[in-house]
Design a protein around this motif. Structure first.
Motif, PDB file in Angstrom:
ATOM      1  N   TYR A  85      -3.766  -1.824   2.395  1.00  0.00           N
ATOM      2  CA  TYR A  85      -4.379   0.046   2.520  1.00  0.00           C
ATOM      3  C   TYR A  85      -3.231   0.812   2.091  1.00  0.00           C
ATOM      4  CZ  TYR A  85      -8.131  -2.876   5.371  1.00  0.00           C
ATOM      5  OH  TYR A  85      -8.741  -3.751   5.452  1.00  0.00           O
ATOM      6  N   PHE A 121      -0.382   1.692   4.193  1.00  0.00           N
ATOM      7  CA  PHE A 121      -0.538   0.629   4.882  1.00  0.00           C
ATOM      8  C   PHE A 121      -0.762  -0.867   5.106  1.00  0.00           C
ATOM      9  CE2 PHE A 121      -1.129   4.054   8.315  1.00  0.00           C
ATOM     10  CZ  PHE A 121      -1.544   5.490   7.634  1.00  0.00           C
ATOM     11  N   GLN A 139      -3.971   5.283   1.898  1.00  0.00           N
ATOM     12  CA  GLN A 139      -4.690   6.265   2.462  1.00  0.00           C
ATOM     13  C   GLN A 139      -3.566   7.188   1.683  1.00  0.00           C
ATOM     14  OE1 GLN A 139      -4.478   6.499   7.008  1.00  0.00           O
ATOM     15  NE2 GLN A 139      -6.713   8.143   6.428  1.00  0.00           N
ATOM     16  N   LEU A 187       0.251   7.437   1.647  1.00  0.00           N
ATOM     17  CA  LEU A 187       0.316   6.926   3.071  1.00  0.00           C
ATOM     18  C   LEU A 187      -0.021   5.357   2.663  1.00  0.00           C
ATOM     19  CD1 LEU A 187      -0.056   8.785   6.613  1.00  0.00           C
ATOM     20  CD2 LEU A 187       1.995   7.551   5.588  1.00  0.00           C
ATOM     21  N   ARG A 204       4.786   6.058   4.174  1.00  0.00           N
ATOM     22  CA  ARG A 204       4.804   7.196   3.069  1.00  0.00           C
ATOM     23  C   ARG A 204       5.686   7.538   1.911  1.00  0.00           C
ATOM     24  NH1 ARG A 204       2.720  12.248   4.390  1.00  0.00           N
ATOM     25  NH2 ARG A 204       2.129  11.628   6.683  1.00  0.00           N
ATOM     26  N   GLN A 217      -7.859  11.465   3.186  1.00  0.00           N
ATOM     27  CA  GLN A 217      -9.133  10.245   3.255  1.00  0.00           C
ATOM     28  C   GLN A 217      -9.438   8.808   3.537  1.00  0.00           C
ATOM     29  OE1 GLN A 217     -10.454  10.789  -0.251  1.00  0.00           O
ATOM     30  NE2 GLN A 217      -9.382  12.726  -0.287  1.00  0.00           N
ATOM     31  N   PRO A 262      -8.655   5.122   4.476  1.00  0.00           N
ATOM     32  CA  PRO A 262      -7.467   3.782   3.808  1.00  0.00           C
ATOM     33  C   PRO A 262      -8.527   3.567   3.021  1.00  0.00           C
ATOM     34  CG  PRO A 262      -7.295   3.887   6.354  1.00  0.00           C
ATOM     35  CD  PRO A 262      -8.890   4.827   5.802  1.00  0.00           C
ATOM     36  N   PRO A 318       2.592   1.084  11.198  1.00  0.00           N
ATOM     37  CA  PRO A 318       2.808   2.566  11.420  1.00  0.00           C
ATOM     38  C   PRO A 318       2.623   3.527   9.759  1.00  0.00           C
ATOM     39  CG  PRO A 318       5.142   1.820  11.286  1.00  0.00           C
ATOM     40  CD  PRO A 318       3.533   0.786  11.396  1.00  0.00           C
TER      41      PRO A 318
END
Lengths: 112, 111
Positions: free
Chosen positions: B35, B90, B37, B88, B107, B41, B43, B104
């Protein structure tokens, strides 16, 4: 196209003040509605899965319910540590590894 | 309990460079999801793999590719990076049709 709408966008409560968060969804063939909690800069933390209308699940101060069109996350007597963004997501389709469609979340602040 | 592991946790790249993100799922989880993000926003689903085969595809740009290996870890390869790729990223893992557990995140900053 699957759609998930969460309201309110933000909610500020006093410690101990109960409330509910709403998640409305439009999907073709719901195969699960999920609630996650997300703290800033961290990954979403799984809370609940609901599969069918009428289903309810509870965990500590949180209770999730599901109807054919929406889900509610009820928070009872919240504490400051419950402050976070709460995300609702749905899974549709026929495969077991389908991605989730998320709503934009409700940013919850609990003031002491 | 063991969680999803992602590496690196932070990555800074310049425009037009490439990046590789890694994900190690929870033991005995055979399904991996990626995902993206963006700031403020929700994800956005990119792609998923089950038993090393691509299973579902979301809004993954053509510049990105991913794969799952025999030990079930997954890598997301990103080429020709753009400023808008800063986000980010994920990874989540699950057993088939069960809830997804998120890592976690990595980034990524593109300058």
């Amino acid at each position: 196209e699957d759609q998930v709408t969460q309201s309110p966008e933000a909610l500020r409560l006093q410690e101990g003040e109960s409330s509910s968060l709403n998640c409305s969804y439009t999907v073709s063939g719901l195969r699960g509605l999920f609630w996650y909690r997300q703290d800033p800069g961290k990954g979403p933390e799984f809370l609940f899965t609901l599969y069918s209308a009428g289903e309810e699940k509870e965990k500590e101060r949180l209770k999730a319910t599901l109807t054919k069109k929406e889900s509610f996350l009820h928070i009872t007597a919240p504490k400051p540590e419950d402050s976070a963004t709460y995300l609702c997501a749905v899974r549709a389709g026929g495969g077991g590894a389908d991605g989730l469609t998320f709503g934009k979340g409700t940013h919850l602040i609990i003031q002491p | 309990a063991a969680g999803v592991i992602q590496s690196p946790r932070h990555l800074i790249k310049e425009k037009r460079e490439t990046a590789t993100l890694k994900c190690y799922p929870i033991p005995r989880h055979d399904t991996v999801y990626w995902y993206q993000q963006g700031p403020g926003q929700d994800p956005q689903f990119l792609i998923s793999f089950y038993e090393k085969m691509q299973s579902d595809k979301g809004s993954i740009p053509d510049r990105f590719s991913a794969q799952q290996f025999s030990d079930y870890h997954s890598e997301l390869n990103m080429s020709s990076l753009e400023l808008g790729d800063s986000a980010l990223y994920f990874c989540a893992s699950s057993t088939p049709s069960s809830e997804q557990y998120f890592g976690p995140g990595t980034r990524l900053t593109v300058t």
